[in-house]
Design an enzyme around this catalytic site. Structure first.
Site, PDB file in Angstrom:
ATOM      1  N   CYS A  97       0.676  -1.006   0.017  1.00 45.39           N
ATOM      2  CA  CYS A  97       0.167  -0.038   0.168  1.00 45.39           C
ATOM      3  C   CYS A  97       0.863   1.331   0.004  1.00 45.39           C
ATOM      4  CB  CYS A  97      -1.058  -0.174   1.121  1.00 45.39           C
ATOM      5  SG  CYS A  97      -2.365   0.946   0.927  1.00 45.39           S
ATOM      6  N   ARG A 133     -12.572   6.204  -0.946  1.00 47.13           N
ATOM      7  CA  ARG A 133     -11.444   5.253  -0.752  1.00 47.13           C
ATOM      8  C   ARG A 133     -11.666   3.866  -1.092  1.00 47.13           C
ATOM      9  NH1 ARG A 133      -7.810   7.321   2.610  1.00 47.13           N
ATOM     10  NH2 ARG A 133      -6.940   5.360   3.308  1.00 47.13           N
ATOM     11  N   HIS A 197      -3.160  -5.721   2.607  1.00 49.28           N
ATOM     12  CA  HIS A 197      -2.904  -5.856   3.853  1.00 49.28           C
ATOM     13  C   HIS A 197      -3.694  -6.981   4.244  1.00 49.28           C
ATOM     14  CE1 HIS A 197      -1.623  -1.698   4.454  1.00 49.28           C
ATOM     15  NE2 HIS A 197      -2.409  -1.234   3.820  1.00 49.28           N
TER      16      HIS A 197
HETATM   17  N1  GLN Z   1      -2.077   6.743   2.686  1.00 53.83           N
HETATM   18  C1  GLN Z   1      -2.417   6.015   1.560  1.00 53.83           C
HETATM   19  C2  GLN Z   1      -3.675   6.012   1.046  1.00 53.83           C
HETATM   20  O1  GLN Z   1      -4.577   6.497   1.614  1.00 53.83           O
HETATM   21  C3  GLN Z   1      -1.886   4.688   1.891  1.00 53.83           C
HETATM   22  C4  GLN Z   1      -2.654   3.812   2.901  1.00 53.83           C
HETATM   23  C5  GLN Z   1      -2.206   2.407   3.147  1.00 53.83           C
HETATM   24  O2  GLN Z   1      -1.161   2.200   3.344  1.00 53.83           O
HETATM   25  N2  GLN Z   1      -3.244   1.583   3.581  1.00 53.83           N
HETATM   26  O3  GLN Z   1      -3.695   5.729  -0.094  1.00 53.83           O
END
Ligand code: GLN
Length: 253
Positions: A97, A133, A197
C-alpha cells in the site's frame, strides 16, 4: 539447519509503516523459515538509520497513513541509489500500500499535496475523487512467475494507482489499484507491490513461500518451490475458505 540456508530480511520504517497488521508478514516469513530450519535474520531500518539495504535478501516496506508517508519520504528518497544497488544485487522487494505507492512516480495525498516517489516504475498515484477510498475485503488472482494463485486480503486506500504496466493480478472482488482498472498491484519478478493488507502473508501461505524462495534465490539461484518442505496449512486454508464462503465462491482454492 536446511542446507545452511539463511535469509536476511530488513523491515523499512517498521515503527511507522505497520497498518492493519503488516508486521504479521514478517512474523509469517520468520515462522515458515524457522519451521524448515532456514536461519532468519530480521533487522529494521528507520528514518536516519545507517543501513546498507543491498546486503539483504528481502526488503519489506508496509503501509501507512499520508502523515507517515510524508514523514519518511525524504529519508526514502535519500536511499534511492542504495535501493537501486539492492535491486541490481537481486534483493527481493515486498511493498504494501503506502510503500507500494512511493516506488512509483508520485503520490498525491488526500490534502492535495504531492510527494515525488522513487520513480523506479511508470505508475503514479492520485488521490480518490472527493475523498473516496477503496475499502473492504479483496480477492485477486495473481500471476507469480507463471503460477496462478488466488490471494485474499483487506484494502483501505485513498490512493488511485494508475498506469501499471505489470500488474500483480486481476481483481475478482474488491477494487485493487483503483476504482476502474480491475487490476491489482505490481510485480516484475523482483519487486512485488500490493494494496493487500490483512496482513497478506498469513492468509496466503503460498505467497509467503514464494517470497521465501525469491529471497533464497539471491544466494542460491537454483532453489525452487519444490525444495521447501511442505508445512501444515490447515488453519490458514480454513481462514481463506471462510472468506470465500462470504462471497459464495465455493470453487476457489
Ligand atoms: N495513505 C495511503 C492512501 O490512503 C496509503 C494507505 C495504506 O497504506 N493503507 O492511499
Amino acid at each position: 539447519m536446511m542446507k545452511n540456508w539463511e535469509i536476511k530480511i530488513v523491515w523499512m520504517y517498521h515503527d511507522i509503516m505497520d497498518l492493519y497488521g503488516d508486521k504479521g508478514n514478517i512474523m509469517v516469513l520468520q515462522r515458515r523459515c524457522e519451521e524448515r530450519g532456514i536461519h532468519v535474520v530480521i533487522e529494521t531500518c528507520g528514518i536516519g538509520d545507517v543501513c546498507d539495504l543491498s546486503a539483504y535478501d528481502l526488503i519489506f516496506l508496509g503501509g501507512g497513513a499520508d502523515r507517515e508517508q510524508k514523514m519518511l519520504i525524504d529519508d526514502l528518497l535519500s536511499r534511492k541509489e542504495n535501493i537501486k544497488k539492492a535491486m541490481a544485487n537481486g534483493s527481493f522487494i515486498f511493498l504494501v500500500c503506502g510503500g507500494y505507492q512511493l516506488f512509483g512516480q508520485y503520490y498525491i495525498a488526500a490534502d492535495g499535496s504531492k510527494m515525488n516517489g522513487l520513480q523506479f516504475f511508470d505508475y503514479y498515484t492520485d488521490t480518490g475523487e472527493n475523498g473516496t477510498r477503496c475499502i473492504g475485503n479483496i480477492l485477486i488472482e495473481c500471476d507469480l512467475d507463471g503460477e496462478k494463485i488466488v490471494a485474499v486480503g483487506f484494502e483501505n486506500h485513498g490512493g488511485q494507482t494508475c498506469n501499471v504496466q505489470q500488474p500483480l493480478g486481476r481483481v475478482i472482488k474488491g477494487y485493487g489499484n483503483n476504482f476502474h482498472d480491475r487490476i491489482e498491484g505490481f510485480y516484475d519478478g523482483h519487486v512485488l507491490g500490493t494494496y493487500l493488507h490483512g496482513p497478506l502473508l498469513p492468509k496466503n501461505p503460498k505467497i509467503a513461500d514464494f517470497m521465501i524462495v525469491k529471497a533464497l534465490q539471491k544466494k542460491h539461484p537454483e532453489v525452487r518451490m519444490k525444495d521447501l518442505p511442505v508445512l501444515d496449512d490447515t488453519l490458514e486454508n480454513k481462514a481463506r475458505k471462510a472468506l470465500f464462503k462470504r462471497w459464495n465462491l465455493s470453487d476457489i482454492e
